[in-house]
Design a protein around this motif. Structure first.
Motif, PDB file in Angstrom:
ATOM      1  N   GLY A 179       0.827  -1.206   0.000  1.00 55.10           N
ATOM      2  CA  GLY A 179       0.000   0.000   0.000  1.00 55.10           C
ATOM      3  C   GLY A 179       0.861   1.256   0.000  1.00 55.10           C
ATOM      4  O   GLY A 179       0.569   2.220  -0.721  1.00 55.10           O
ATOM      5  N   VAL A 180       1.915   1.207   0.794  1.00 59.04           N
ATOM      6  CA  VAL A 180       2.820   2.364   0.845  1.00 59.04           C
ATOM      7  C   VAL A 180       3.440   2.609  -0.529  1.00 59.04           C
ATOM      8  O   VAL A 180       3.470   3.742  -1.035  1.00 59.04           O
ATOM      9  CB  VAL A 180       3.919   2.131   1.907  1.00 59.04           C
ATOM     10  CG1 VAL A 180       5.001   3.190   1.789  1.00 59.04           C
ATOM     11  CG2 VAL A 180       3.299   2.162   3.305  1.00 59.04           C
ATOM     12  N   ALA A 181       3.915   1.529  -1.149  1.00 59.37           N
ATOM     13  CA  ALA A 181       4.550   1.672  -2.471  1.00 59.37           C
ATOM     14  C   ALA A 181       3.544   2.193  -3.493  1.00 59.37           C
ATOM     15  O   ALA A 181       3.854   3.082  -4.306  1.00 59.37           O
ATOM     16  CB  ALA A 181       5.121   0.323  -2.916  1.00 59.37           C
ATOM     17  N   THR A 182       2.351   1.640  -3.429  1.00 60.73           N
ATOM     18  CA  THR A 182       1.311   2.102  -4.360  1.00 60.73           C
ATOM     19  C   THR A 182       1.000   3.569  -4.135  1.00 60.73           C
ATOM     20  O   THR A 182       0.876   4.354  -5.079  1.00 60.73           O
ATOM     21  CB  THR A 182       0.037   1.265  -4.174  1.00 60.73           C
ATOM     22  OG1 THR A 182       0.368  -0.107  -4.340  1.00 60.73           O
ATOM     23  CG2 THR A 182      -1.026   1.651  -5.187  1.00 60.73           C
ATOM     24  N   GLY A 183       0.878   3.933  -2.859  1.00 57.79           N
ATOM     25  CA  GLY A 183       0.584   5.323  -2.535  1.00 57.79           C
ATOM     26  C   GLY A 183       1.679   6.265  -3.005  1.00 57.79           C
ATOM     27  O   GLY A 183       1.402   7.354  -3.503  1.00 57.79           O
ATOM     28  N   LEU A 184       2.926   5.819  -2.853  1.00 57.74           N
ATOM     29  CA  LEU A 184       4.037   6.648  -3.324  1.00 57.74           C
ATOM     30  C   LEU A 184       3.955   6.860  -4.828  1.00 57.74           C
ATOM     31  O   LEU A 184       4.158   7.970  -5.336  1.00 57.74           O
ATOM     32  CB  LEU A 184       5.373   5.989  -2.950  1.00 57.74           C
ATOM     33  CG  LEU A 184       5.773   6.088  -1.477  1.00 57.74           C
ATOM     34  CD1 LEU A 184       7.027   5.277  -1.216  1.00 57.74           C
ATOM     35  CD2 LEU A 184       5.993   7.546  -1.084  1.00 57.74           C
ATOM     36  N   GLY A 185       3.655   5.784  -5.533  1.00 57.90           N
ATOM     37  CA  GLY A 185       3.522   5.884  -6.988  1.00 57.90           C
ATOM     38  C   GLY A 185       2.432   6.859  -7.379  1.00 57.90           C
ATOM     39  O   GLY A 185       2.630   7.744  -8.226  1.00 57.90           O
ATOM     40  N   ILE A 186       1.290   6.726  -6.717  1.00 60.81           N
ATOM     41  CA  ILE A 186       0.171   7.627  -7.020  1.00 60.81           C
ATOM     42  C   ILE A 186       0.536   9.060  -6.662  1.00 60.81           C
ATOM     43  O   ILE A 186       0.261  10.003  -7.397  1.00 60.81           O
ATOM     44  CB  ILE A 186      -1.084   7.175  -6.250  1.00 60.81           C
ATOM     45  CG1 ILE A 186      -1.513   5.784  -6.740  1.00 60.81           C
ATOM     46  CG2 ILE A 186      -2.223   8.173  -6.423  1.00 60.81           C
ATOM     47  CD1 ILE A 186      -2.608   5.150  -5.897  1.00 60.81           C
ATOM     48  N   GLY A 187       1.194   9.208  -5.504  1.00 63.83           N
ATOM     49  CA  GLY A 187       1.576  10.540  -5.052  1.00 63.83           C
ATOM     50  C   GLY A 187       2.524  11.223  -6.020  1.00 63.83           C
ATOM     51  O   GLY A 187       2.391  12.416  -6.324  1.00 63.83           O
ATOM     52  N   PHE A 188       3.511  10.486  -6.523  1.00 67.74           N
ATOM     53  CA  PHE A 188       4.443  11.049  -7.493  1.00 67.74           C
ATOM     54  C   PHE A 188       3.715  11.521  -8.745  1.00 67.74           C
ATOM     55  O   PHE A 188       3.994  12.594  -9.278  1.00 67.74           O
ATOM     56  CB  PHE A 188       5.507  10.016  -7.867  1.00 67.74           C
ATOM     57  CG  PHE A 188       6.702  10.072  -6.967  1.00 67.74           C
ATOM     58  CD1 PHE A 188       7.419  11.256  -6.818  1.00 67.74           C
ATOM     59  CD2 PHE A 188       7.123   8.953  -6.270  1.00 67.74           C
ATOM     60  CE1 PHE A 188       8.524  11.304  -5.987  1.00 67.74           C
ATOM     61  CE2 PHE A 188       8.214   9.001  -5.442  1.00 67.74           C
ATOM     62  CZ  PHE A 188       8.932  10.179  -5.284  1.00 67.74           C
TER      63      PHE A 188
END
Lengths: 326, 327
Positions: A179-188
């Motif tokens: 979830g963290v990795a996905t969120g980072l991707g979305i955030g970028f």
């Protein structure tokens, strides 16, 4: 509009990161969240969840029931139809709602003061355990309606009962990391959308019409080439010279129309050479060449004498016409 | 930043989604509208229940002792088997009692039920008696044992309509009073059947098939009525229907118990002796001088056809003397 979308995407990314991080923190590397011990106020012989109290299926739950003075205690999980038939006539504390991690709603129900049969003699428990002073079960919550029962054994009661529960979610910690990795991707993605620094389409690779290059100019003014496959989200500003008719890639938002001039024809350099009867060559002017038979000879990839003189290492095509005399 | 950042975004998304997809079981919220119910017993339980039943029954037959049977049978079937064992024990000196069994389960089906009693049905082939048994096992309470409560038997040549099941493979049941899609409700059908046995001329007799069971019972009643100096009376009744199952053709199979009572009034100066090995001799006194009464249970498998079809008929039965008195 682009910035609003970007902000929304960025917020979603942040929320996903926070949620994933929260899961990681709550579960820890052992994928387990523990709560308790919690004291249950009862002096009866039965504490039981109602059929609708356990609302989730899937996670593995561990329940530890403890009684003081090494009093015998039983913990079991069974189908709600069985448990209700067994305990429906017994005085009991019914837990009507369980909220994770630990918040319960209960009510006292009237009935016989004793159990109709020893719980250890029953064969329909999906998980059961009995012990002196404490008993624990670990069970994956099934999809069917189930009830958890904590029961006194023999002539004992449940006064002083304390419950500890643990929720095991297999792979939960890893899921949180995901979830963290996905969120980072979305955030970028959102961040890039918000900044919206335009890309500049650089000049064509060569004047005869090579592929376009795309360049991102950062805040410091430095240019960074961008792969055409990564152009989504960039605003394209056409900065190419008008040498080539560029096939402008359509990238949203669409770039403003760019006026493109026809490329000026490149003037060819012609050299007239007279070959005499002895085979010697002599360069003549174009006016001198009039009236003579012209034999055309194209010399390709010949080194340009000028370039050679400049020594810049470039070669250009050269057209050479040779004149012949009969 | 641009190209590299884009690739980082894509990599982070791909990694995150891959991890999320491959991570463990996500807790699922249960359907709170789903009924609170359970399949009566699963295959593992049924195997254990039947193995225990078979072992205890074999032991009881060997010992001619109905007492162990009470741990695996109950209700009418226990009364019938206990009566049979009692007859065998009383007549052991005059009749060799040798009963073996070779019971093989052909099919087991459990309904989904929302409350006790729980029950399931097993179709069992008895290779010794050459019959097919339709056996019902029931658990009356969570604290009770599983016991067999019915076991009507059909000849191997009898074709039994296949049971209907729902999408999850659970046996479809019918409420006793429900006549939806049937020529009559299970309760009405067995009531008519008992009335037909009681009086062949009754209107109810026209609502059921005059099958081989009815003919056999009339033949037995005729033999008893033919005894000189004896006034024979016979009455029939039906216990409330507990087990009714839907069949694939839209009909129903009903397991019901009929009560039969045979009365003998002996004329003055007459004495009646019963043949050796008969149930009458075991339950009544050796000779009757005044009166005698024998009670029987007959468990029947009654087929109730779908609406517009034939009339109800009995496909299987299991019965015997359960009680008697005479003087």
């Amino acid at each position: 509009m682009r910035r609003i979308v970007g902000v929304v995407v960025l917020l979603v990314g942040v929320l996903v990161v926070l949620a994933g991080a929260a899961v990681m923190v709550v579960l820890g590397p052992d994928d387990r969240a523990t709560t308790g011990p919690h004291r249950i106020d009862t002096v009866g012989v039965a504490v039981v969840t109602t059929p609708r109290a356990i609302t989730y299926a899937g996670p593995t739950v561990s329940v530890l029931a403890e009684l003081p003075d090494d009093k015998p205690v039983f913990v079991g999980l069974g189908n709600a139809v069985d448990v209700q038939n067994y305990l429906g006539g017994t005085q009991r504390l019914s837990i009507t709602r369980v909220q994770v991690p630990w918040r319960i709603t209960s009510r006292q129900e009237a009935g016989e003061p004793n159990l109709s049969a020893a719980p250890t003699a029953l064969d329909w428990w999906e998980a059961q355990s009995a012990g002196l002073g404490g008993a624990a079960i670990t069970v994956a919550l099934p999809d069917e309606p189930v009830s958890l029962a904590v029961l006194a054994v023999g002539d004992s009661d449940l006064e002083g009962l304390r419950l500890t529960t643990a929720y095991d979610v297999a792979g939960g910690f890893l899921g949180g990391a995901g979830g963290v990795a996905t969120g980072l991707g979305i955030g970028f993605l959102g961040l890039m959308r918000v900044r919206g620094t335009p890309l500049r389409r650089a000049a064509a690779a060569d004047p005869e019409g090579g592929e376009a290059r795309y360049v991102f100019v950062d805040d410091a003014g430095a240019e960074h080439e961008v792969d055409p496959a990564d152009l989504d989200g960039y605003e394209i500003v056409d900065d190419a010279p008008a040498l080539t008719p560029p096939p402008v890639p359509v990238v949203a938002p669409a770039p403003a129309p760019v006026a493109v001039d026809e490329p000026e024809p490149v003037e060819e350099e012609v050299v007239y050479v007279l070959v005499d009867e002895d085979g010697r060559e002599r360069e003549i002017s174009a006016s001198e060449a009039e009236g003579l038979e012209v034999v055309e000879e194209i010399v390709e990839d010949a080194p340009d004498p000028d370039d050679d003189e400049r020594g810049d290492g470039h070669w250009r095509s050269r057209l050479r016409r040779a004149l012949g005399v009969e | 930043m641009t190209g590299r950042a884009g690739r980082c975004c894509a990599a982070a998304l791909a990694l995150g989604l891959a991890v999320l997809a491959g991570c463990g079981q996500v807790p699922q919220r249960k359907d709170t509208a789903a009924p609170i119910s359970k399949v009566a017993a699963d295959g593992r339980e049924i195997d254990a229940i039947y193995t225990r039943y078979r072992d205890v029954r074999a032991n009881a037959l060997k010992l001619l002792d109905p007492e162990p049977l009470a741990t695996v049978e109950s209700g009418p079937v226990l009364a019938i088997d206990a009566g049979a064992l009692q007859v065998a024990k009383r007549l052991a000196g005059t009749r060799p009692v040798e009963e073996s069994q070779d019971l093989r389960i052909e099919r087991v089906l459990s309904p989904r039920l929302d409350a006790y009693p729980l029950w399931f049905v097993a179709r069992v082939r008895d290779n010794v008696k050459k019959v097919t048994k339709v056996q019902i096992f029931q658990r009356t309470a969570a604290t009770a044992q599983w016991t067999m409560v019915a076991s009507p038997e059909a000849l191997l040549s009898t074709t039994l309509p296949p049971f209907a099941t729902d999408d999850a493979g659970s046996l479809e049941t019918i409420e006793p009073e429900d006549d939806t899609g049937l020529v009559s409700s299970p309760t009405q059908a067995i009531t008519d059947y008992a009335a037909a046995l009681r009086d062949p001329q009754s209107p109810a007799a026209q609502k059921v098939v005059d099958d081989s069971f009815i003919q056999q019972m009339r033949q037995v009643a005729g033999q008893s009525s033919a005894i000189k100096g004896v006034t024979f009376t016979q009455s029939w009744g039906a216990r409330p229907v507990e087990f009714a199952m839907r069949t694939q053709d839209g009909g129903a199979l009903v397991v019901a118990t009929l009560l039969r009572q045979d009365g003998y009034e002996i004329a003055d100066g007459v004495e009646v002796s019963w043949p050796e090995g008969s149930a009458q001799k075991a339950f009544l006194s050796n000779k009757l001088y005044t009166a005698g009464l024998l009670r029987y249970y007959h468990q029947v498998l009654l087929y109730v056809p779908p609406e517009g079809g034939e009339l109800p008929r009995v496909l299987a039965q299991y019965g015997g003397v359960v009680d008697g008195e005479g003087f």
